[in-house]
Design an enzyme around this catalytic site. Sequence first.
Site, PDB file in Angstrom:
ATOM      1  N   TRP A   1      38.330  45.986  29.103  1.00 57.07           N
ATOM      2  CA  TRP A   1      39.054  46.425  30.298  1.00 57.07           C
ATOM      3  C   TRP A   1      40.449  46.815  29.811  1.00 57.07           C
ATOM      4  O   TRP A   1      41.238  45.979  29.416  1.00 57.07           O
ATOM      5  CB  TRP A   1      39.116  45.293  31.318  1.00 57.07           C
TER       6      TRP A   1
ATOM      7  N   GLY B   1      42.919  39.796  26.320  1.00 57.06           N
ATOM      8  CA  GLY B   1      44.286  39.372  26.598  1.00 57.06           C
ATOM      9  C   GLY B   1      45.306  40.428  26.238  1.00 57.06           C
ATOM     10  O   GLY B   1      44.981  41.617  26.095  1.00 57.06           O
TER      11      GLY B   1
ATOM     12  N   ARG C   1      31.629  41.468  34.660  1.00 52.92           N
ATOM     13  CA  ARG C   1      33.076  41.262  34.577  1.00 52.92           C
ATOM     14  C   ARG C   1      33.841  42.570  34.747  1.00 52.92           C
ATOM     15  O   ARG C   1      35.049  42.556  34.991  1.00 52.92           O
ATOM     16  CB  ARG C   1      33.435  40.636  33.219  1.00 52.92           C
TER      17      ARG C   1
ATOM     18  N   CYS D   1      37.605  41.785  30.311  1.00 53.85           N
ATOM     19  CA  CYS D   1      36.971  41.995  29.015  1.00 53.85           C
ATOM     20  C   CYS D   1      35.907  40.925  28.756  1.00 53.85           C
ATOM     21  O   CYS D   1      35.801  39.942  29.468  1.00 53.85           O
ATOM     22  CB  CYS D   1      37.967  41.987  27.865  1.00 53.85           C
TER      23      CYS D   1
ATOM     24  N   GLU E   1      47.095  40.691  56.817  1.00 53.56           N
ATOM     25  CA  GLU E   1      46.078  40.532  55.782  1.00 53.56           C
ATOM     26  C   GLU E   1      45.047  39.477  56.179  1.00 53.56           C
ATOM     27  O   GLU E   1      43.859  39.629  55.896  1.00 53.56           O
ATOM     28  CB  GLU E   1      46.737  40.171  54.452  1.00 53.56           C
TER      29      GLU E   1
ATOM     30  N   LYS F   1      34.306  49.385  47.491  1.00 55.85           N
ATOM     31  CA  LYS F   1      35.427  48.851  46.722  1.00 55.85           C
ATOM     32  C   LYS F   1      36.515  49.891  46.531  1.00 55.85           C
ATOM     33  O   LYS F   1      37.699  49.596  46.647  1.00 55.85           O
ATOM     34  CB  LYS F   1      34.931  48.359  45.357  1.00 55.85           C
TER      35      LYS F   1
END
Length: 606
Positions: free
Chosen positions: A74, A101, A26, A2, A479, A601
């Site tokens: 977000w 948050g 962001r 956010c 990974e 992505k």
Amino acid sequence: MCGIVGLVGEIFVSDLIEGLERLEYRGYDSAGVAFFRNSSLYVEKNKGRVASLKEKLAELLQEKIAIGIAHTRWATHGEPNDINAHPHTDCHSKLCVVHNGIIENFKQLKKRLEEVGHKFVSDTDTEVIPHLIEEYYTNDLVEAVRRAVKLLEGSFAIAVIHIDHPDLIVGARKGSPLILTVGDRVAGIASDVTPLLKYSRDMVFLEDGDMFYVSKGHYEVFDVLGRKKERRPVRIEWTYETAQKSGYKHYMLKEIFEEPSCVAATLSGRIKSGKVHLAEIEELQGVLASSKALKVVACGTSSYAALSFKYFLENLCDVYVDVEVSSEFRYKRPNFDENTVLVAVSQSGETADTLESVRLAKSKGAKVLAITNVVGSTLMRESDHTLLLNAGPEISVAATKSYVTQLVLLYLLGLKIVEFRDQWDERCTKLIDSLLRLPEVLDATLSRAEHIKEIALKYKHFQHFMYIGRGLGYPTALEGALKLKEISYIHATAYPAGELKHGPIALLGPDFPVFAIAPLDALYTKMKNNMIECKARKAKLIALTSDDCEDVHEIADDVLSVNTFSEHLYPVLMAPMIQLFAYYIADALGHDPDKPRNLAKSVTVE
């Protein structure tokens, strides 16, 4: 995660929009603004891009205003839509709030506020904040916000404006970043410095527990008890482009260093009184308690997180965890029924093969539990239950913080399954304590970045690498090899260390170094033998171990180590080490780790 912008002084509506545009990097799913116009509060918001919001406000962009707040969201509570977008108002549209948050106790607060007559319109946790402030407001906005903040549990950064105070922004910070500045013409607050550099280079970085108010030419910082705090401005020399990445060279590096705060966000509200709280899966208790097996599907990095989950859970209780790559599973004929749970792991929630695997499982009657980072994603919509990572947007193509938070959330899921099956023991209690310490221990791990860089630069000229590990070290090896090849374009392969003599050891020699995942755990003695085998073939050896492992220095050419910690959680602590090793090599070779060639992505095709 956010973005907040708040400005007061000689500004135009377009300044709020420009501030949001500078926060677009962001990631977000909706955007909105609020400002005072004709003695009333004007709010405009929508699902989608800032560009769409800008079009809606086209006729007002050059209108002069005195104060305004803006937000890119977000989603964490409530799907992305116009109603859930920020800002949020009170019952009488006199005050307005933007929030980053998670408010953990919003349900209790909402129930209490509804009982005294407050009306809610959104599905968000945020909306309780303006109603709380309204409840306490008696012409003193600072005091009302202070009283409201005292009741909030969780992480938050908030900014508040009220029509009775047309030159004042009030707010607070706990766990989410917030910065303020006071320039000659404009004062402002934002989630980072990028929207504020236009007005001043002197930034006040608020700390956890800080509250503040800011007006043109003045600011004050205090705590929730009203005690003043001295926060001196810091001179910023960054350019706007650098500031987007908080001073880091690449998003990937920035996102690796965000991992401690992301883990804290993933854990937030999910551990209480020494036990795991995952309300989202309570309906699955019966089947998770009785099933002999659990199916997990994922792709790429997510599949390695899932493999760590397999080792973790099978070591704690009597359940078999079957992990399959989604692109293979989707073409099988599984023997599923309503007593089967399929766990589908996908950072984006849009991975085509994983979605098809979910559809196959549901056609057989299975229950589907999604683990994803994106609210409103296809995976979330098509699954029966969802656990969200809460890692915030990840800009770099290579998964870093999403991998770490997947591991943490899968560990929480595993512990909850152990509890469902009445097999909780002292190990689980210790794991809870260790999970709560993870953010600070990860911080300590990241403090070793320069040492990792030194070692990485010694190996940048090699064309091949082999990663090896045993037990929980094997998924970490997989990974590590993936990270190296996807961003540095160096061939890297990974094997269980015990498989070396079954073929792979033939590759080793002076030009084929080995990266061994070798913490001092129950399998270290076996790993030590495998490392000696590699050295006997004159292969260069890097060992990633724990601080208490001393004899590894006699074997390896180079040693990286992490804090001695819970054996089960080494994959989380070692993640930033293998990520940084790959990052520094890729950067030294002149590659862009944020945009590796041929990769995307979100893999939305087969």
